[in-house]
Design an enzyme around this catalytic site. Sequence first.
Site, PDB file in Angstrom:
ATOM      1  N   GLY A  40      28.797  26.008  22.012  1.00 48.41           N
ATOM      2  CA  GLY A  40      28.966  27.086  21.035  1.00 48.41           C
ATOM      3  C   GLY A  40      30.159  26.886  20.123  1.00 48.41           C
ATOM      4  N   LYS A  71      27.462  25.791  16.423  1.00 53.64           N
ATOM      5  CA  LYS A  71      27.703  26.523  15.175  1.00 53.64           C
ATOM      6  C   LYS A  71      27.240  25.715  13.971  1.00 53.64           C
ATOM      7  CE  LYS A  71      30.256  30.419  15.939  1.00 53.64           C
ATOM      8  NZ  LYS A  71      29.851  30.703  17.312  1.00 53.64           N
ATOM      9  N   ASP A 148      32.046  36.014  14.647  1.00 52.65           N
ATOM     10  CA  ASP A 148      32.621  35.381  13.448  1.00 52.65           C
ATOM     11  C   ASP A 148      31.792  35.617  12.193  1.00 52.65           C
ATOM     12  OD1 ASP A 148      34.249  34.554  15.454  1.00 52.65           O
ATOM     13  OD2 ASP A 148      33.955  32.418  15.184  1.00 52.65           O
ATOM     14  N   TYR A 195      34.399  40.629  20.306  1.00 55.33           N
ATOM     15  CA  TYR A 195      34.058  39.958  21.572  1.00 55.33           C
ATOM     16  C   TYR A 195      35.261  39.653  22.452  1.00 55.33           C
ATOM     17  CZ  TYR A 195      34.960  35.906  18.514  1.00 55.33           C
ATOM     18  OH  TYR A 195      35.511  35.027  17.626  1.00 55.33           O
ATOM     19  N   TRP A 254      32.005  34.508  28.078  1.00 52.46           N
ATOM     20  CA  TRP A 254      31.911  33.325  27.185  1.00 52.46           C
ATOM     21  C   TRP A 254      33.324  32.780  27.232  1.00 52.46           C
ATOM     22  CZ3 TRP A 254      28.866  32.660  22.086  1.00 52.46           C
ATOM     23  CH2 TRP A 254      29.404  31.639  21.303  1.00 52.46           C
ATOM     24  N   ASN A 256      36.312  30.449  26.553  1.00 50.67           N
ATOM     25  CA  ASN A 256      36.824  29.417  25.643  1.00 50.67           C
ATOM     26  C   ASN A 256      38.026  28.680  26.234  1.00 50.67           C
ATOM     27  OD1 ASN A 256      35.027  29.774  23.439  1.00 50.67           O
ATOM     28  ND2 ASN A 256      36.123  31.641  22.843  1.00 50.67           N
ATOM     29  N   ASP A 261      37.925  23.245  19.478  1.00 53.53           N
ATOM     30  CA  ASP A 261      37.506  23.115  18.079  1.00 53.53           C
ATOM     31  C   ASP A 261      38.511  23.725  17.105  1.00 53.53           C
ATOM     32  OD1 ASP A 261      36.958  25.704  18.896  1.00 53.53           O
ATOM     33  OD2 ASP A 261      34.923  25.771  18.086  1.00 53.53           O
ATOM     34  N   ASN A 289      32.506  27.350  27.025  1.00 55.40           N
ATOM     35  CA  ASN A 289      32.337  26.719  25.710  1.00 55.40           C
ATOM     36  C   ASN A 289      33.433  25.651  25.641  1.00 55.40           C
ATOM     37  OD1 ASN A 289      31.667  26.301  22.956  1.00 55.40           O
ATOM     38  ND2 ASN A 289      33.229  27.780  22.295  1.00 55.40           N
TER      39      ASN A 289
HETATM   40  C1  GDL Z   1      35.325  31.598  18.613  1.00 59.81           C
HETATM   41  C2  GDL Z   1      33.878  31.320  18.476  1.00 59.81           C
HETATM   42  C3  GDL Z   1      33.466  29.997  19.109  1.00 59.81           C
HETATM   43  C4  GDL Z   1      34.577  28.960  19.000  1.00 59.81           C
HETATM   44  C5  GDL Z   1      35.766  29.521  19.732  1.00 59.81           C
HETATM   45  C6  GDL Z   1      36.968  28.598  19.829  1.00 59.81           C
HETATM   46  C7  GDL Z   1      33.306  32.931  20.263  1.00 59.81           C
HETATM   47  C8  GDL Z   1      32.431  34.048  20.700  1.00 59.81           C
HETATM   48  N1  GDL Z   1      33.084  32.426  19.028  1.00 59.81           N
HETATM   49  O1  GDL Z   1      35.770  32.623  18.249  1.00 59.81           O
HETATM   50  O2  GDL Z   1      32.311  29.560  18.450  1.00 59.81           O
HETATM   51  O3  GDL Z   1      34.180  27.746  19.548  1.00 59.81           O
HETATM   52  O4  GDL Z   1      36.197  30.683  19.078  1.00 59.81           O
HETATM   53  O5  GDL Z   1      37.435  28.211  18.581  1.00 59.81           O
HETATM   54  O6  GDL Z   1      34.151  32.501  21.008  1.00 59.81           O
END
Ligand code: GDL
Length: 479
Positions: A40, A71, A148, A195, A254, A256, A261, A289
Amino acid sequence: MACAAVVTASQDGTHQTDKQTFTGEMNSLAPDFTAGVIEGFYGRPWTDTERRVLFGWLRHAGLNTYMYAPKDDLKHRVAWRERYSRDEIERLAALNRACRRFHLSFCYAIAPGLDIRFSSATDQIALRNKLEQVRSIGCRDFALLFDDIPARLNPADRRRFGSAAAAQANTANALFQWMSETRERTSLFFCPTVYCGAMASPAVTKSTYLRELGAILRPEIGVFWTGPQIVSNAISLRSIREVAAVLKRRPVLWDNSHANDYDMRRLHLGPYSGRPAALRGEISGVLLNPNRQCAANFVPVHTLGSWLRARRTALPGAAYDAALRAWFRAFEAFGPRHLRRTELRLLCDFCYLPFRFGPQARQYLNDIHRLICAPPARWGGVERRFHATREAVLRMFDILVRLRDRDLLHALYPYLWDLKETVLLLEAWVRWRKKHPAAYARFCPTEFFSVAFRGGFAAAVERLLPMDNVGCLNPTAEE
Ligand code: GDL
């Protein structure tokens, strides 16, 4: 005791499986608990070969889900209305089949939020048609993502739904209703626009958006949550109970924690941690993610599996050891010299977690700090340890560039390079400092120009606005 296995890709894309053992007692996942990886992140999506290797890791870590949500797959987000071409849908079908072989659920996510008109029948039909196309390959698990995106609704949508939460939730409910009509098993996840705790205004319990979502969204739909922040250092039980009460369901994390990224200079090879074991009872799933470099995600996936399956309080240290032991086999190098386990650990300690370095990197940073603060006459054993770390990093670099698994090398390469150059720069500084023990003259290492002088626009801004270690910016301008 339960067994796990390492699956590595050979050059021709086939897989080899080696048995390894997890440490600690294990639980198996509840059947309705979602656990695995969401692709993601922003940036180049993984290749199908990389994904298949990942599926092996997921399976053997005891996880059950892979969610497709890159994405930058044009048709996942920016051009979400467009159907996949025959080749593209066949590739998704092959991924779905591969997931089935690994006993994983293949979940397809779509992110229409950038420009969907919720009140437009044409857009609602486009959304169904797109999901119908993915259903035609046998996929039954879906996600609707609204992260986003611009928070404001267009006037027609506002008139029809009143708020973004109502527009999104009603769309999700209608989709779920339509998907359930076939009477086959199906599932739908939902990523809200708010979120994480930091996005909830004025607070999670008082956010109109979240409260409305909780009230309208059908209870069968799983809702994503990233914790108090987008990238959460720690996630407390209290914070999850709070959002669960507002959403009227246990959220799906979710996570991170290992995403990179948002900063090209980071890679996260440390263990899944900062989440108490009791959190497992407060959520209905967790999807990591992770790093954009698929080949670098072995430790995150393995340790997520350990965290989920450990019966007692999770011990990230033991899980980290087990993951490193299992990953080590992938590091076969060409030539007579071989990587040592301690060197793999050193690499992972340097590329650890977003808010922490691993033990050896912390030690090295402390050593550097001591060398900077004290005159050379007082360096003693610190200098010896500093040089030993430098030696280990340089040896590790020389062996890793000879890795047989070139994909793995290329995933690690920029970080290895950065580390090696930094270590050489520090060594030059130490030599120079010994020649200038009395006063702090200027150190101008012409031979290390590229490292000493970080390039790019962001680096230029950093020099104007240096950031301290808690993220506060302090301009260099004189008052
Ligand atoms: C985000 C983005 C995700 C991205 C991450 C880290 C969510 C729900 N959306 O906000 O696509 O990879 O930050 O940069 O996490």
